[in-house]
Scaffold this motif. Structure first.
Motif, mmCIF file in Angstrom:
data_model
loop_
_atom_site.group_PDB
_atom_site.id
_atom_site.type_symbol
_atom_site.label_atom_id
_atom_site.label_comp_id
_atom_site.label_asym_id
_atom_site.label_seq_id
_atom_site.Cartn_x
_atom_site.Cartn_y
_atom_site.Cartn_z
ATOM 1 N N PHE A 495 0.838 -1.193 0.000
ATOM 2 C CA PHE A 495 0.000 0.000 0.000
ATOM 3 C C PHE A 495 0.876 1.246 0.000
ATOM 4 O O PHE A 495 1.952 1.270 0.608
ATOM 5 C CB PHE A 495 -0.908 0.009 1.232
ATOM 6 C CG PHE A 495 -1.863 -1.150 1.271
ATOM 7 C CD1 PHE A 495 -3.094 -1.080 0.640
ATOM 8 C CD2 PHE A 495 -1.519 -2.329 1.924
ATOM 9 C CE1 PHE A 495 -3.974 -2.152 0.668
ATOM 10 C CE2 PHE A 495 -2.381 -3.415 1.954
ATOM 11 C CZ PHE A 495 -3.613 -3.322 1.324
ATOM 12 N N ILE A 505 -3.698 0.963 8.171
ATOM 13 C CA ILE A 505 -4.285 0.049 7.178
ATOM 14 C C ILE A 505 -4.357 -1.374 7.730
ATOM 15 O O ILE A 505 -3.390 -1.881 8.314
ATOM 16 C CB ILE A 505 -3.455 0.046 5.878
ATOM 17 C CG1 ILE A 505 -3.430 1.460 5.287
ATOM 18 C CG2 ILE A 505 -4.039 -0.926 4.853
ATOM 19 C CD1 ILE A 505 -2.447 1.620 4.161
ATOM 20 N N THR A 506 -5.521 -2.008 7.516
ATOM 21 C CA THR A 506 -5.679 -3.428 7.847
ATOM 22 C C THR A 506 -6.177 -4.171 6.615
ATOM 23 O O THR A 506 -6.891 -3.609 5.779
ATOM 24 C CB THR A 506 -6.673 -3.641 9.007
ATOM 25 O OG1 THR A 506 -7.953 -3.124 8.622
ATOM 26 C CG2 THR A 506 -6.207 -2.970 10.277
ATOM 27 N N LEU A 507 -5.748 -5.418 6.520
ATOM 28 C CA LEU A 507 -6.166 -6.297 5.418
ATOM 29 C C LEU A 507 -6.828 -7.519 6.021
ATOM 30 O O LEU A 507 -6.174 -8.310 6.709
ATOM 31 C CB LEU A 507 -4.945 -6.697 4.577
ATOM 32 C CG LEU A 507 -5.203 -7.577 3.351
ATOM 33 C CD1 LEU A 507 -5.972 -6.805 2.292
ATOM 34 C CD2 LEU A 507 -3.889 -8.096 2.776
ATOM 35 N N ASP A 508 -8.128 -7.679 5.773
ATOM 36 C CA ASP A 508 -8.905 -8.771 6.378
ATOM 37 C C ASP A 508 -8.722 -8.809 7.895
ATOM 38 O O ASP A 508 -8.551 -9.865 8.501
ATOM 39 C CB ASP A 508 -8.526 -10.120 5.761
ATOM 40 C CG ASP A 508 -9.398 -10.466 4.566
ATOM 41 O OD1 ASP A 508 -10.280 -9.655 4.216
ATOM 42 O OD2 ASP A 508 -9.208 -11.548 3.982
ATOM 43 N N VAL A 512 -1.555 -4.096 8.590
ATOM 44 C CA VAL A 512 -0.477 -4.092 7.605
ATOM 45 C C VAL A 512 0.593 -3.093 8.036
ATOM 46 O O VAL A 512 1.738 -3.443 8.272
ATOM 47 C CB VAL A 512 -1.015 -3.745 6.198
ATOM 48 C CG1 VAL A 512 0.137 -3.613 5.211
ATOM 49 C CG2 VAL A 512 -1.993 -4.807 5.723
ATOM 50 N N THR A 524 3.029 -7.654 1.198
ATOM 51 C CA THR A 524 2.374 -8.709 1.978
ATOM 52 C C THR A 524 2.014 -9.846 1.024
ATOM 53 O O THR A 524 1.500 -9.602 -0.070
ATOM 54 C CB THR A 524 1.085 -8.176 2.642
ATOM 55 O OG1 THR A 524 1.432 -7.135 3.549
ATOM 56 C CG2 THR A 524 0.356 -9.283 3.392
ATOM 57 N N TYR A 533 -10.381 -9.389 -0.659
ATOM 58 C CA TYR A 533 -9.951 -9.069 0.697
ATOM 59 C C TYR A 533 -10.523 -7.721 1.135
ATOM 60 O O TYR A 533 -10.645 -6.780 0.329
ATOM 61 C CB TYR A 533 -8.418 -9.024 0.764
ATOM 62 C CG TYR A 533 -7.788 -10.349 0.411
ATOM 63 C CD1 TYR A 533 -7.502 -11.294 1.385
ATOM 64 C CD2 TYR A 533 -7.515 -10.665 -0.916
ATOM 65 C CE1 TYR A 533 -6.944 -12.517 1.061
ATOM 66 C CE2 TYR A 533 -6.962 -11.890 -1.257
ATOM 67 C CZ TYR A 533 -6.685 -12.813 -0.263
ATOM 68 O OH TYR A 533 -6.144 -14.034 -0.596
ATOM 69 N N ILE A 535 -10.182 -4.291 2.696
ATOM 70 C CA ILE A 535 -9.138 -3.303 2.976
ATOM 71 C C ILE A 535 -9.776 -2.163 3.772
ATOM 72 O O ILE A 535 -10.780 -1.580 3.356
ATOM 73 C CB ILE A 535 -8.536 -2.751 1.666
ATOM 74 C CG1 ILE A 535 -7.954 -3.898 0.823
ATOM 75 C CG2 ILE A 535 -7.454 -1.706 1.966
ATOM 76 C CD1 ILE A 535 -7.533 -3.480 -0.574
ATOM 77 N N SER A 537 -9.070 1.496 5.959
ATOM 78 C CA SER A 537 -8.156 2.602 6.230
ATOM 79 C C SER A 537 -8.752 3.466 7.332
ATOM 80 O O SER A 537 -9.916 3.874 7.258
ATOM 81 C CB SER A 537 -7.953 3.425 4.958
ATOM 82 O OG SER A 537 -7.309 4.638 5.249
ATOM 83 N N SER A 545 -13.649 1.534 4.249
ATOM 84 C CA SER A 545 -13.252 0.180 3.824
ATOM 85 C C SER A 545 -13.767 -0.099 2.425
ATOM 86 O O SER A 545 -14.671 0.590 1.928
ATOM 87 C CB SER A 545 -13.796 -0.862 4.801
ATOM 88 O OG SER A 545 -15.206 -0.829 4.815
ATOM 89 N N SER A 548 -11.472 -5.717 -2.044
ATOM 90 C CA SER A 548 -10.448 -5.675 -3.103
ATOM 91 C C SER A 548 -10.916 -6.382 -4.375
ATOM 92 O O SER A 548 -11.899 -7.117 -4.378
ATOM 93 C CB SER A 548 -9.160 -6.331 -2.615
ATOM 94 O OG SER A 548 -9.304 -7.745 -2.612
#
Length: 709
Positions: A495, A505-508, A512, A524, A533, A535, A537, A545, A548
């Protein structure tokens, strides 16, 4: 000969109960072997981090060893231990080998700093090699014994039941191979580990180890029911001694004063009887035809090495994600389909056309089809290479320009590259240059700025991201720390923050990174396939969110975090490495051609061999046949090592050409071969022996009569 144990009268539907233990044992053993072998080359490449050539070389060395040791196993069984004790002893060695290999694949064994990489790779290599050597001794050593031991369980009047047993035995082999080729790659693809999650090789090797232990327990459980034949000497040793004596005797009598004999083996007649010499002549005649055969196996066994590695660079979406090593399942599936089709449809059709399709002609066609399979593999490889990204070579550096703003820009790169127009929210392709310093003149809107990039490293990729903020063009030079396509069809995403605020930021649901404006996260790794997924913020003022896109297989993306609209996160995708676009289904034609070649080559070859030699010499021919497989795998080592070809498609073409040349040579050899009937020759010897015995009896009677006079 030892009699039966308590199971002497144990019959089930006319079959000795003992054979069911043998069939189950064979299923478990084949599951163990093929399951382990299916994932082996990927274990070398992705766990031990060997390059493709070394992984291929060690794989084929292992397979060659597996086909050399059966000769040793047959000699041990027939000369010393007997089949039962040989199977038990070497199965223990086999089980230990599988266990050692499984332990050697445990990442946490030496990952003391818990960074996800083994601290002592040499320990893992040593355990793996010890395990593979023990497996080769075990699987090869019991190979010639198990089927023969099963045949020993039947009486002479149970020919029909014995034939059915061998069919069941063959089904057990294919079932074990088929199921394990589905299961173990799936186990490998899962993630496991104590400190860090890795591809689960310990499970992929551990399950085959358990199955081998089960095979051993099942086999031993039937011990009391078995009919155990005592060792009766190995006919291979007799043949070797006969040949050795003939050569030695011929050398002793090499001067011209000794008359020539019809065949060089006739020089063994001083020590060995005529029947053994005649049988040896027939065997050597067939073994001479075996000389070109290893080239077929050199190509055939690359299914588990080069073709599996080829599949790692392909799209495995079949509705579900198919692992590269699971493509090997195409061969046993096609075998089950093609054997009855060829036997009941193709051969009768050829016969109706009045074509004399002799066994040797069938084998020639099989070689040609295998050669064409590698031409097909080369064509697929060409397409893969066309879609593969170009990475910087020695002395080169790559850079691309990424405009994160909403205003177009023109960038002049000096001294080597021309000016480039970069649209808003777009990036250029990677451009190659040869310098450690680069000057960029950026014009965006009414602004014009110059930026000098220093200390650029050879062989690396860089992204130069920039964005217009108020009255400034804010730049960011990012090292793209990826110089090869992601392994095993996995994807890489990172990102970059193009917002004015710091974002979290988080992914699932997994964190991150926290990114300040115009900074980028590390890559990642996510699994290949078509999963999407979440995403998310977060800033001090908002949380947004978005779901993806689907990333496919083998891709790398930079995702720009732009802004928020009513809780929906606005993002832009920049393709760093394109996903694999050549589908794994394109491997099916090469598998089809190779399997058709196997059906008309392998099955016909064994039938031809057995039809051209006496029944008591079948073990010699089986040893010779297995030896051609071993030599074929050694040829792969030699050709792949000596060719020095930089392109994989060129190596495929080289192997195809070599087999085609060998195919022509074999066709010429076949035209000079005269088919014989061993039973006829055996009958002549029987008749001569009867006549000699009768003459002996007559002389003894005459001598007795004379003594009475």
């Amino acid at each position: 000969m030892a009699g039966r144990g308590k199971g002497k009268s144990s019959l089930c539907s006319g079959f000795p109960l003992s054979i069911f233990f043998i069939v189950v044992n064979e299923f478990c053993e084949r599951f163990s072997y093929y399951g382990m072998r299916a994932v082996l080359v990927l274990y070398f490449k992705f766990f031990l981090h060997w390059d493709d050539n070394l992984a291929t070389a060690i794989y084929h060395t292992f397979v060659a060893l597996c086909y050399l040791t059966p000769i040793l196993g047959a000699i041990i069984a027939d000369s010393w231990l007997g089949k039962f004790m040989t199977i038990v002893s070497l199965s223990i060695v086999y089980t230990i080998g599988q266990a050692v290999l499984s332990v050697g694949s445990i990442n946490d064994l030496s990952d003391h700093n818990q960074d996800g990489s083994p601290d002592n790779v040499q320990l893992h290599i040593a355990l793996s090699m010890i395990g593979l050597i023990l497996i080769a001794l075990g699987t090869g050593g019991i190979k010639p014994c198990v089927s023969a031991f099963g045949g020993d369980q039947f009486e002479d009047d149970q020919e029909k039941q014995r034939s059915t047993f061998f069919s069941l035995f063959y089904i057990a082999i294919n079932a074990g191979s088929l199921i394990s080729t589905i299961v173990t790659p799936s186990l490998r693809a899962t993630e496991c580990g104590i400190h860090t999650k890795q591809r689960c090789y310990p499970l992929a090797f551990g399950v085959p180890a358990v199955l081998m232990a089960v095979a051993l327990i099942v086999f031993v459980a039937g011990s009391r029911m078995y009919k155990k034949v005592k060792p009766q000497g190995n006919v291979m040793l007799q043949v070797c001694k006969c040949v050795g004596f003939a050569i030695k005797n011929r050398f002793r009598h090499r001067s011209k004063e000794f008359p020539k004999r019809e065949h060089w083996l006739d020089w063994a007649s001083e020590k060995y009887d005529k029947r053994l010499i005649a049988q040896t002549k027939m065997v050597l005649k067939v073994l001479f035809l075996y000389i070109p055969l290893p080239m077929f196996w050199a190509l055939f066994d690359q299914q588990g090495s080069r073709w599996t590695l080829q599949a790692t660079a392909m799209n495995g979406d079949f509705g579900i994600a198919v692992q590269p090593d699971q493509m090997q399942i195409v061969n046993p599936i096609l075998i089950v389909i093609m054997v009855p089709v060829v036997d009941s449809l193709i051969y009768p059709l050829i016969k109706k056309c009045k074509i004399n399709f002799t066994p040797l002609k069938k084998m020639t066609v099989g070689m040609f089809l295998a050669s064409m399979a590698f031409v097909a593999a080369a064509l697929v490889q060409v397409q893969i290479d066309k879609t593969s990204p170009v990475f910087p070579a020695a002395g080169q550096t790559q850079i691309r320009l990424m405009n994160l703003g909403n205003v177009p820009a023109t960038v002049q790169l000096q001294p080597q590259l021309p000016s480039v127009h970069v649209a808003p929210k777009e990036a250029t392709d990677y451009m190659i240059f040869k310098a450690s310093e680069l000057q960029l003149n950026i014009t965006s809107g009414s602004l014009n700025e110059t930026h000098i990039l220093e200390g650029l490293l050879e062989g690396k990729r860089y992204t130069f991201a920039f964005q217009l903020f108020g009255t400034d063009i804010v730049p960011s030079l990012i090292l793209d720390n990826v110089t090869s396509k992601p392994e095993e069809g996995q994807n890489l995403i990172r990102f970059i923050n193009s917002d004015v605020s710091t974002v979290y930021i988080t992914l699932d649901g997994k964190t991150v990174e926290v990114l300040p404006p115009l900074s980028a996260s590390n890559y990642t790794t996510i699994p290949g396939g078509h999963s999407r997924y979440a995403i998310k913020s977060e800033t001090l003022s908002s949380t947004c969110s978005v779901l993806s896109k689907k990333f496919g297989f083998g891709s790398a993306y930079t995702i720009s975090i732009d802004d928020c609209t009513q809780g929906i996160l606005n993002i832009t995708y920049f393709e760093d490495i394109p996903p694999s676009s050549v589908h794994m289904a394109w491997q099916i034609p090469q598998y089809f051609l190779l399997t058709c070649g196997e059906v008309v080559f392998s099955v016909t070859g064994l039938e031809f061999s057995y039809s051209q030699a006496p029944s008591n010499m079948k073990s010699v021919l089986q040893a010779g046949w297995l030896l051609t497989v071993a030599v074929g795998n050694i040829i792969v080592l030699i050709v792949a090592g000596a060719s020095k070809l930089s392109k994989q498609w060129a190596e495929y073409v080289l192997f195809a050409a070599l087999l085609f040349v060998v195919c022509v040579i074999f066709a010429v050899m076949a035209t000079f071969y005269t088919y014989v009937d061993p039973n006829e020759i055996e009958a002549q010897f029987d008749e001569e022996e009867k006549k000699a015995k009768k003459d002996q009896d007559d002389r003894e009677k005459e001598a007795e009569a004379d003594s009475k006079m």
